[in-house]
Design a protein around this motif. Structure first.
Motif, short mmCIF file in Angstrom:
data_model
loop_
_atom_site.label_atom_id
_atom_site.label_comp_id
_atom_site.label_asym_id
_atom_site.label_seq_id
_atom_site.Cartn_x
_atom_site.Cartn_y
_atom_site.Cartn_z
N PRO A 115 0.83 -1.20 0.00
CA PRO A 115 0.00 0.00 0.00
C PRO A 115 0.86 1.25 0.00
CG PRO A 115 0.04 -1.00 2.17
CD PRO A 115 0.80 -1.92 1.27
N VAL A 163 1.27 3.95 3.77
CA VAL A 163 1.84 3.67 5.09
C VAL A 163 3.35 3.57 4.97
CG1 VAL A 163 -0.17 2.47 5.98
CG2 VAL A 163 1.60 1.19 4.82
N GLU A 174 5.44 0.61 9.68
CA GLU A 174 4.04 0.31 10.01
C GLU A 174 3.57 -0.94 9.31
OE1 GLU A 174 2.36 4.60 9.48
OE2 GLU A 174 0.70 3.16 9.63
N PHE A 175 3.90 -1.02 8.01
CA PHE A 175 3.41 -2.13 7.21
C PHE A 175 4.00 -3.44 7.68
CE2 PHE A 175 1.55 -4.27 3.83
CZ PHE A 175 2.48 -5.06 3.20
N HIS A 182 2.57 -4.56 10.97
CA HIS A 182 1.22 -5.10 10.77
C HIS A 182 1.29 -6.52 10.23
CE1 HIS A 182 -3.01 -5.26 9.99
NE2 HIS A 182 -2.84 -5.37 8.69
N MET A 183 2.16 -6.74 9.25
CA MET A 183 2.29 -8.08 8.67
C MET A 183 2.84 -9.07 9.70
SD MET A 183 1.23 -8.60 5.67
CE MET A 183 -0.08 -7.47 5.31
N GLN A 212 8.82 -8.27 4.82
CA GLN A 212 7.58 -8.81 5.39
C GLN A 212 7.56 -10.34 5.28
OE1 GLN A 212 4.70 -10.29 3.80
NE2 GLN A 212 5.81 -10.38 1.86
N ARG A 262 -8.33 -0.55 -0.09
CA ARG A 262 -6.87 -0.48 -0.05
C ARG A 262 -6.23 -1.82 -0.35
NH1 ARG A 262 -4.55 0.57 5.21
NH2 ARG A 262 -2.79 1.99 5.19
N PHE A 291 -4.17 -2.32 -3.96
CA PHE A 291 -2.72 -2.53 -3.94
C PHE A 291 -2.36 -3.99 -3.94
CE2 PHE A 291 -1.49 1.73 -3.77
CZ PHE A 291 -2.34 2.42 -2.93
N THR A 295 -2.71 -6.32 -1.77
CA THR A 295 -2.06 -6.80 -0.56
C THR A 295 -2.72 -8.08 -0.07
OG1 THR A 295 -1.96 -4.45 -0.02
CG2 THR A 295 -1.22 -5.96 1.66
N ARG A 319 -0.60 -16.21 5.07
CA ARG A 319 -0.33 -16.31 6.49
C ARG A 319 -1.38 -17.20 7.13
NH1 ARG A 319 2.54 -11.96 5.08
NH2 ARG A 319 4.21 -11.44 6.52
#
Lengths: 304, 297, 238
Positions: A87, A90, A94-95, A98-99, A146, B109, B113, B115, B122
């Motif tokens: 994204p 951020v 931060e990213f 979070h991951m 990540q 988002r 992107f 993501t 996970r």
């Protein structure tokens, strides 16, 4: 004990067959998965991660079946996709935090490990800026971070050097090698560029059209042929003559001279010959097979 | 920490992680908390906080005014000028804007992107992701609806209105608010999940909510007052989310109706309840279906 | 106006989900008109109330929002506007071309169905259908211009546009009389008031004032949008 094992793994789409009865075994280390675009590399990774179901056949990671024990596998695996997945608004810190939380790390551990990992992949002050402003190299590093932050046992990197300039490529390849050599994490890395994988893999698996072409260790691929290649700036004939009179069989390969490398004395002879003629020595290397040669070999129809 | 040019890999030594690895449930809860905070702009840039906080303020303001009025006029009127359960319908536009803005903010988002594959590689199943996102937005909307009700409640208590009665009314209204929250969040998320473009998601949600409400209300008004068929008008209320849940609230929780026509009779009431739950179930199913199909490239 | 820009914008607008939503909205309006005609019969007050509440107050603003932001919003959002800006077309011309598409779309999908709905419900009596059709037409153009400007000014045009349409024209309009003089809906309703022969519609704004304000808003918004496009910067997300 093999880290990854597949048995007659097949994945069919309406239009094409992405994987066709693929059976491979991957031992700990750095494993390169080579194939042209569309050969099935990404599909294999997705099946191993449980993101996509196989049409038939079996696959296991750490001895766990991918269809039954998916969540347990995914706890110990890191994934770096080929496509853009970050994204823009951020920061890297931060990213990745979070991951890390999404991988099951508690909040404090997530923050600590994020700071560590970002340092290891080479992101310093940039980590506080929004990802949207990063260069491609920095973005690839974040993607790698990540994948590593939760200390997986194996990471799967899909075309990690895509879009990087030559220096960036080298850095990334070195980093990948370090992941195994220093961090002790097995790496499955895909690429359609053969030359890179030569440098860093212990084991190479070649796929074409969803079928296995070859699977063997890199050292087998690149056996030294016990020859020495030299290239001089001028007077190649004179140098060749000198070396022949010293007792070596010299073959001409275009601008190069090929000498049999029986012992280290050959190096001394070359040095003396070149110095005597007063020319420059441009290249001095051991002749090796290259991975590209197997494609030539095996496209003649020699299968698995 | 020494500053190095970013091309050089710094070697301080890699540390393995031996700590706890929390399972699916805790991870889902973490995503829930993250999304809930995101709905109010917490944990994001300052600009992201402006709209939700502003809407929260605008939502609470009339409640504050009502509380003040109640205190001033309590001897004369003996009650709240506006019952708790009617508050949500009166402030529907604000709720609609909040939903239209924050549902896409939650989902678009990750879709835009791409993501999403990172989440699903996970230890988190698709249904966990949906549960976390749905739960978070429903909670956010519930909080938006609850704050003004609490303000009115405090005002009522300060005006020395009978506490038992007020508490009872408040609890029923909170229950109604919960149903509003779940239904609206579901609809908003389903629409938002269909497009990675946030702007279009916002427009689509508001269009569906506003247009359905305007159309159904107008039709109900005409059918009830000009044609005189209150029952048909009541049935029409099933066609817009706002009137649907208001009807549910009116019939199940004995609330005062804010719609033009309440559910017609017991049969109508039962149908309203069934449709409400069917809508919630459909939203859940559609979201799961959508995320099963998300292209994992 | 530039033909290529018009063509590209038109195709971008009508290809995909946006078009379906717009079509759905028009169909719903017409369906309701038919339903009312069948159940209520011909009642001109009903027609006026319905068209006023559903079309002018809800459908047309929403349409203007979707179309006005849709002709330029996505391009700015994903950055592909740079391709357009790097061509030798003046910025005001780009705006005019996009406004033409937006206005045409809104007119076709909102104003025309409004007119048809009026005909369905009341026939040609008292020029009701015409009155509301014209109101919808003018409001369509005005909203398209306003939301196009908003899209150029901010990436959150949709939300701000919503806030204007719902809160300003809706809520506040009911409580604060002054707000009604600055409402596009009221201006267009004054046109209806002027056109329809019977006393079914009343607007708080006099015709002359409404006409002037409409013209000012449409021209002003378009001009300002052109100016802002000149200095457009493609920043990060929020």
């Amino acid at each position: 004990m093999p880290v990854i094992q597949t048995e007659e793994l097949t994945k069919r789409f309406p239009a094409t067959t992405a994987l066709d009865r693929l059976s491979i075994e991957v031992e700990p280390g750095v494993v390169g998965l080579v194939g042209a675009n569309g050969a099935g590399k990404s599909t294999l990774i997705k099946i191993l991660l449980g993101l996509s179901p196989a049409t038939s056949g079996r696959a296991s990671v750490f001895g766990l079946d991918v269809t039954e024990d998916g969540p347990q596998i995914r706890e110990r695996v890191g994934y770096m996709p080929e496509h853009d997945c970050l994204p823009g608004d951020v920061s890297a810190t931060e990213f990745v935090v979070h991951m890390a939380r999404m991988s099951g790390l508690p909040p404090d551990a997530a923050r600590e490990r994020t700071a560590d990992i970002l340092r290891h992949v080479g992101l310093y002050e940039e980590r506080y800026r929004p990802i949207g402003g990063y260069s491609t190299g920095m973005k690839q590093r974040v993607k790698l971070a990540q994948a590593l932050v939760h200390d997986p046992e194996i990471v799967m990197l899909d075309e990690p050097t895509n879009g990087l300039d030559p220096v960036g490529r080298d850095d990334m390849l070195l980093l990948i090698r370090r992941i195994w050599a220093e961090f002790g994490i097995t790496v499955l890395v895909t690429s359609h560029l053969l030359g890179e994988l030569e440098r860093i893999s212990d084991h190479v698996v070649v796929i074409d059209g969803g079928t296995l072409l070859r699977s063997s260790s890199t050292s087998e691929f690149t056996r030294t042929s016990q020859t020495l290649l030299i290239e001089v700036s001028a007077e190649a004939d004179a140098v060749a003559a000198t070396l022949t009179s010293a007792g070596l069989t010299v073959k001409r390969d275009g601008a190069q001279l090929v000498l049999p490398l029986d012992d280290d004395e050959v190096y001394d002879l070359v040095r003396d010959a070149v110095a005597a003629e007063g020319v420059g020595l441009i290249r001095l290397e051991q002749g090796r097979h290259h991975i590209s040669e197997i494609f030539g070999e095996d496209q003649g129809g020699v299968g698995r | 920490m020494t500053e190095q040019p970013s091309g050089v890999i710094h070697d301080i030594g890699y540390r393995k992680y031996d700590g706890p690895r929390l399972g699916r449930a805790r991870v889902t809860r973490a995503l829930y908390a993250h999304s809930l905070r995101g709905a109010y702009g917490l944990g994001r840039s300052a600009r992201a906080k402006v709209l939700p906080m502003l809407l929260l303020g605008v939502m609470a303001l009339p409640a504050f005014i009502i509380a003040v009025i109640t205190n001033v006029t309590s001897d004369i009127t003996g009650g709240l000028p506006l019952p708790y359960s009617r508050y949500v319908m009166v402030t529907m536009p604000i709720l609609a804007i909040f939903l239209a803005a924050q549902a896409p903010a939650s989902l678009s988002r990750d879709l835009r992107f791409k993501t999403v594959p990172l989440y699903f590689s996970r230890p988190m199943e698709r249904s966990d992701y949906v549960l976390a996102k749905y739960g978070a937005l429903a909670t956010a909307v519930f909080l938006l609806l609850t704050l003004p009700l609490l303000i009115m409640y405090v005002g009522a208590l300060l005006a020395e209105l009978p506490a038992g009665e007020q508490t009872g009314d408040l609890l029923l209204a909170l229950l109604g608010a919960a149903v509003f929250a779940v239904v609206f969040a579901g609809i908003g998320l389903v629409i938002a999940s269909l497009t990675p473009r946030r702007g279009f998601g916002v427009a689509a949600i508001i269009t569906v909510l506003a247009l359905s409400f305007a159309a159904v209300s107008a039709l109900q008004g005409i059918i009830r007052y000009e044609v005189g068929d209150a029952d048909l008008a009541g049935w029409l209320g099933l066609l817009s989310p706002a009137t649907l849940v208001d009807g549910f609230q009116t019939w199940v929780l004995d609330a005062s109706s804010s719609s033009v026509a309440p559910p017609p009779g017991a049969a109508g009431g039962v149908v309203y309840v069934l449709v409400t739950f069917a809508v919630i179930g459909a939203c859940w199913a559609l979201l799961n279906l959508r995320y099963r199909k998300v292209a994992v490239s | 106006m530039n033909g290529t820009v018009v063509r590209l914008t038109y195709r971008a607008l009508l290809g995909g989900r946006r078009a379906w939503l717009l079509l759905l909205m028009s169909v719903v309006l017409l369906a309701m008109a038919v339903l009312l005609r069948l159940t209520v019969g011909v009642d001109h007050q009903v027609t006026a109330d319905f068209l006023g509440a559903v079309s002018v107050a809800a459908l047309v603003p929403l349409f203007g929002l979707i179309v006005g932001t849709g002709v330029i919003g996505p391009e700015i959002d994903d950055g592909s506007i740079v391709y357009l800006l790097s061509k030798p077309i003046s910025r005001p011309r780009i705006i005019l071309s996009k406004l033409a598409v937006a206005a045409t779309g809104t007119v076709l999908f909102a104003a025309v169905p409004t007119f048809v709905a009026g005909l369905v419900m009341s026939g040609t009596a008292d020029r009701i259908a015409l009155g509301f059709g014209v109101a919808a037409l003018v409001a369509s153009v005005a909203y398209s211009a306003i939301f196009l400007l908003l899209s150029v000014v901010t990436r959150h045009a949709v939300v701000y546009g919503l806030a204007y349409a719902l809160i300003w024209e809706g809520l506040l309009g009911s409580f604060v009389p002054g707000a009604r003089t600055l409402s596009v809906q009221q201006w267009s309703l004054s046109l209806t008031e002027a056109i329809t022969t019977r006393d079914l519609v009343s607007s708080d704004v006099r015709l002359a004032v409404a006409g002037v304000l409409l013209a000012v808003v449409i021209v002003g918004a378009t001009w300002y949008a052109g100016q802002r496009l000149r200095v457009l910067s493609l920043a990060g997300e929020e």
